[in-house]
Design a protein around this motif. Sequence first.
Motif, PDB file in Angstrom:
ATOM      1  N   GLU A  53      28.633  18.908  45.247  1.00 59.76           N
ATOM      2  CA  GLU A  53      27.677  18.913  44.132  1.00 59.76           C
ATOM      3  C   GLU A  53      26.442  18.072  44.435  1.00 59.76           C
ATOM      4  OE1 GLU A  53      29.937  17.942  40.622  1.00 59.76           O
ATOM      5  OE2 GLU A  53      30.810  19.954  40.552  1.00 59.76           O
ATOM      6  N   ILE A  54      26.609  16.973  45.137  1.00 56.55           N
ATOM      7  CA  ILE A  54      25.439  16.161  45.524  1.00 56.55           C
ATOM      8  C   ILE A  54      24.580  16.939  46.511  1.00 56.55           C
ATOM      9  CG2 ILE A  54      24.704  14.090  46.793  1.00 56.55           C
ATOM     10  CD1 ILE A  54      27.149  12.667  45.442  1.00 56.55           C
ATOM     11  N   ILE A  55      25.199  17.537  47.517  1.00 57.04           N
ATOM     12  CA  ILE A  55      24.444  18.348  48.480  1.00 57.04           C
ATOM     13  C   ILE A  55      23.741  19.479  47.749  1.00 57.04           C
ATOM     14  CG2 ILE A  55      24.629  19.907  50.468  1.00 57.04           C
ATOM     15  CD1 ILE A  55      25.022  16.939  51.216  1.00 57.04           C
ATOM     16  N   ASN A  56      24.439  20.125  46.837  1.00 48.44           N
ATOM     17  CA  ASN A  56      23.858  21.224  46.065  1.00 48.44           C
ATOM     18  C   ASN A  56      22.643  20.757  45.270  1.00 48.44           C
ATOM     19  OD1 ASN A  56      24.066  24.001  45.010  1.00 48.44           O
ATOM     20  ND2 ASN A  56      24.413  22.943  43.078  1.00 48.44           N
ATOM     21  N   ARG A  57      22.734  19.572  44.706  1.00 48.70           N
ATOM     22  CA  ARG A  57      21.645  19.039  43.886  1.00 48.70           C
ATOM     23  C   ARG A  57      20.400  18.748  44.722  1.00 48.70           C
ATOM     24  NH1 ARG A  57      21.432  15.961  38.997  1.00 48.70           N
ATOM     25  NH2 ARG A  57      23.182  17.279  38.430  1.00 48.70           N
ATOM     26  N   ILE A  58      20.581  18.238  45.933  1.00 50.16           N
ATOM     27  CA  ILE A  58      19.418  17.847  46.736  1.00 50.16           C
ATOM     28  C   ILE A  58      18.934  18.955  47.670  1.00 50.16           C
ATOM     29  CG2 ILE A  58      19.968  15.399  46.603  1.00 50.16           C
ATOM     30  CD1 ILE A  58      21.051  15.578  49.469  1.00 50.16           C
ATOM     31  N   LEU A  59      19.720  19.982  47.832  1.00 58.59           N
ATOM     32  CA  LEU A  59      19.358  21.066  48.743  1.00 58.59           C
ATOM     33  C   LEU A  59      17.968  21.646  48.485  1.00 58.59           C
ATOM     34  CD1 LEU A  59      20.132  22.899  51.080  1.00 58.59           C
ATOM     35  CD2 LEU A  59      21.462  24.287  49.478  1.00 58.59           C
ATOM     36  N   PRO A  60      17.606  21.936  47.243  1.00 67.15           N
ATOM     37  CA  PRO A  60      16.256  22.476  47.016  1.00 67.15           C
ATOM     38  C   PRO A  60      15.144  21.520  47.437  1.00 67.15           C
ATOM     39  CG  PRO A  60      17.641  22.836  45.095  1.00 67.15           C
ATOM     40  CD  PRO A  60      18.396  21.904  46.016  1.00 67.15           C
ATOM     41  N   TRP A  61      15.403  20.220  47.352  1.00 68.07           N
ATOM     42  CA  TRP A  61      14.395  19.228  47.702  1.00 68.07           C
ATOM     43  C   TRP A  61      14.316  19.032  49.208  1.00 68.07           C
ATOM     44  CZ3 TRP A  61      16.884  15.262  43.890  1.00 68.07           C
ATOM     45  CH2 TRP A  61      16.714  15.719  42.571  1.00 68.07           C
ATOM     46  N   CYS A  62      15.434  19.202  49.878  1.00 67.81           N
ATOM     47  CA  CYS A  62      15.487  18.943  51.323  1.00 67.81           C
ATOM     48  C   CYS A  62      15.122  20.173  52.153  1.00 67.81           C
ATOM     49  CB  CYS A  62      16.880  18.459  51.722  1.00 67.81           C
ATOM     50  SG  CYS A  62      17.271  16.833  51.034  1.00 67.81           S
ATOM     51  N   GLY A  63      15.383  21.353  51.629  1.00 63.10           N
ATOM     52  CA  GLY A  63      14.978  22.572  52.321  1.00 63.10           C
ATOM     53  C   GLY A  63      16.035  23.228  53.191  1.00 63.10           C
ATOM     54  N   SER A  64      17.034  22.467  53.648  1.00 59.75           N
ATOM     55  CA  SER A  64      18.095  23.058  54.461  1.00 59.75           C
ATOM     56  C   SER A  64      19.358  22.214  54.325  1.00 59.75           C
ATOM     57  CB  SER A  64      17.685  23.139  55.932  1.00 59.75           C
ATOM     58  OG  SER A  64      17.695  21.856  56.527  1.00 59.75           O
ATOM     59  N   LEU A  65      20.489  22.829  54.623  1.00 59.58           N
ATOM     60  CA  LEU A  65      21.746  22.087  54.565  1.00 59.58           C
ATOM     61  C   LEU A  65      21.782  20.912  55.535  1.00 59.58           C
ATOM     62  CD1 LEU A  65      24.290  24.967  53.981  1.00 59.58           C
ATOM     63  CD2 LEU A  65      23.829  23.032  52.473  1.00 59.58           C
ATOM     64  N   PRO A  66      21.363  21.095  56.800  1.00 58.03           N
ATOM     65  CA  PRO A  66      21.374  19.930  57.702  1.00 58.03           C
ATOM     66  C   PRO A  66      20.509  18.775  57.189  1.00 58.03           C
ATOM     67  CG  PRO A  66      21.192  21.940  58.982  1.00 58.03           C
ATOM     68  CD  PRO A  66      21.024  22.320  57.525  1.00 58.03           C
ATOM     69  N   GLN A  67      19.354  19.096  56.632  1.00 57.85           N
ATOM     70  CA  GLN A  67      18.490  18.039  56.103  1.00 57.85           C
ATOM     71  C   GLN A  67      19.105  17.388  54.868  1.00 57.85           C
ATOM     72  OE1 GLN A  67      14.906  20.429  55.786  1.00 57.85           O
ATOM     73  NE2 GLN A  67      13.951  19.237  57.433  1.00 57.85           N
ATOM     74  N   MET A  70       7.281  27.683  42.757  1.00 56.36           N
ATOM     75  CA  MET A  70       8.104  28.151  43.848  1.00 56.36           C
ATOM     76  C   MET A  70       9.362  27.304  44.007  1.00 56.36           C
ATOM     77  SD  MET A  70       8.227  30.418  46.216  1.00 56.36           S
ATOM     78  CE  MET A  70       8.900  30.766  47.791  1.00 56.36           C
ATOM     79  N   VAL A  71       9.254  25.993  43.816  1.00 55.07           N
ATOM     80  CA  VAL A  71      10.419  25.129  43.965  1.00 55.07           C
ATOM     81  C   VAL A  71      11.479  25.492  42.939  1.00 55.07           C
ATOM     82  CG1 VAL A  71      11.254  22.767  43.811  1.00 55.07           C
ATOM     83  CG2 VAL A  71       9.137  23.249  45.017  1.00 55.07           C
ATOM     84  N   GLY A  72      11.095  25.763  41.709  1.00 57.85           N
ATOM     85  CA  GLY A  72      12.059  26.149  40.684  1.00 57.85           C
ATOM     86  C   GLY A  72      12.782  27.429  41.062  1.00 57.85           C
ATOM     87  N   HIS A  73      12.055  28.393  41.598  1.00 58.25           N
ATOM     88  CA  HIS A  73      12.660  29.649  42.031  1.00 58.25           C
ATOM     89  C   HIS A  73      13.609  29.398  43.192  1.00 58.25           C
ATOM     90  CE1 HIS A  73      13.180  33.836  42.983  1.00 58.25           C
ATOM     91  NE2 HIS A  73      12.787  33.593  44.219  1.00 58.25           N
ATOM     92  N   MET A  74      13.201  28.572  44.130  1.00 59.24           N
ATOM     93  CA  MET A  74      14.041  28.241  45.278  1.00 59.24           C
ATOM     94  C   MET A  74      15.316  27.554  44.810  1.00 59.24           C
ATOM     95  SD  MET A  74      12.869  26.073  48.531  1.00 59.24           S
ATOM     96  CE  MET A  74      14.003  25.301  49.626  1.00 59.24           C
ATOM     97  N   SER A  75      15.172  26.667  43.858  1.00 59.17           N
ATOM     98  CA  SER A  75      16.322  25.939  43.336  1.00 59.17           C
ATOM     99  C   SER A  75      17.347  26.890  42.740  1.00 59.17           C
ATOM    100  CB  SER A  75      15.833  24.943  42.276  1.00 59.17           C
ATOM    101  OG  SER A  75      16.922  24.378  41.613  1.00 59.17           O
ATOM    102  N   ALA A  76      16.908  27.808  41.930  1.00 56.79           N
ATOM    103  CA  ALA A  76      17.821  28.748  41.299  1.00 56.79           C
ATOM    104  C   ALA A  76      18.503  29.634  42.336  1.00 56.79           C
ATOM    105  CB  ALA A  76      17.066  29.603  40.281  1.00 56.79           C
ATOM    106  N   ALA A  77      17.789  29.973  43.388  1.00 58.55           N
ATOM    107  CA  ALA A  77      18.352  30.853  44.406  1.00 58.55           C
ATOM    108  C   ALA A  77      19.372  30.126  45.285  1.00 58.55           C
ATOM    109  CB  ALA A  77      17.236  31.437  45.266  1.00 58.55           C
ATOM    110  N   LEU A  78      19.124  28.869  45.635  1.00 56.08           N
ATOM    111  CA  LEU A  78      20.001  28.161  46.559  1.00 56.08           C
ATOM    112  C   LEU A  78      21.248  27.579  45.896  1.00 56.08           C
ATOM    113  CD1 LEU A  78      17.488  26.179  48.788  1.00 56.08           C
ATOM    114  CD2 LEU A  78      18.861  28.141  49.437  1.00 56.08           C
ATOM    115  N   ARG A  79      21.132  27.068  44.724  1.00 58.14           N
ATOM    116  CA  ARG A  79      22.222  26.314  44.123  1.00 58.14           C
ATOM    117  C   ARG A  79      23.515  27.110  43.983  1.00 58.14           C
ATOM    118  NH1 ARG A  79      19.709  22.091  39.976  1.00 58.14           N
ATOM    119  NH2 ARG A  79      21.640  21.064  40.405  1.00 58.14           N
ATOM    120  N   PRO A  80      23.519  28.265  43.357  1.00 59.72           N
ATOM    121  CA  PRO A  80      24.795  28.958  43.199  1.00 59.72           C
ATOM    122  C   PRO A  80      25.356  29.430  44.533  1.00 59.72           C
ATOM    123  CG  PRO A  80      23.111  29.938  41.790  1.00 59.72           C
ATOM    124  CD  PRO A  80      22.443  28.940  42.673  1.00 59.72           C
ATOM    125  N   ASP A  81      24.509  29.828  45.444  1.00 58.38           N
ATOM    126  CA  ASP A  81      24.964  30.343  46.725  1.00 58.38           C
ATOM    127  C   ASP A  81      25.718  29.287  47.527  1.00 58.38           C
ATOM    128  OD1 ASP A  81      22.022  32.418  47.313  1.00 58.38           O
ATOM    129  OD2 ASP A  81      23.780  32.732  46.059  1.00 58.38           O
TER     130      ASP A  81
END
Length: 128
Positions: free
Chosen positions: A71-85, A1-12
């Motif tokens: 790019e740093i925010i984009n990289r950690i976004l899947p791990w953190c779960g939200s932009l504020p986090q 699921m994390v891999g799928h989430m990563s692919a979905a969030l990063r480009p957006d």
Amino acid sequence: MVGHMSAALRPDFLATVIGLDGVVEPERLSAALRVTRGELAQASGLARESVSKTARLRAPATQARLREVAEIINRILPWCGSLPQAFAWYRSQPIPAFGDQTAEELVRAGRARHVMGYLSGIALGGYA
């Protein structure tokens, strides 16, 4: 699921903050992170004018710094779960490999590539 989430969030996220012309738009980035342009400038190690005056926001140095933050925010976004986090991590999480400096402190010191390298190592299964 994390891999799928990563692919979905990063480009957006990057598509949200970078215009079709390839310019990082400070107003979009600050809105996405829920901060003022002044706070974005501070978190990026830039002068307030760099993100508010049209001529300065397109300067190569300004764009490079804003792109690093995005790019740093984009990289950690899947791990953190939200932009504020993700932004909270960027601003406040000490990184042991860099003497407990935060990503923000490192970016402000011109060491974003070190942060990206660190995050790449973590993504490949390395340790913090």
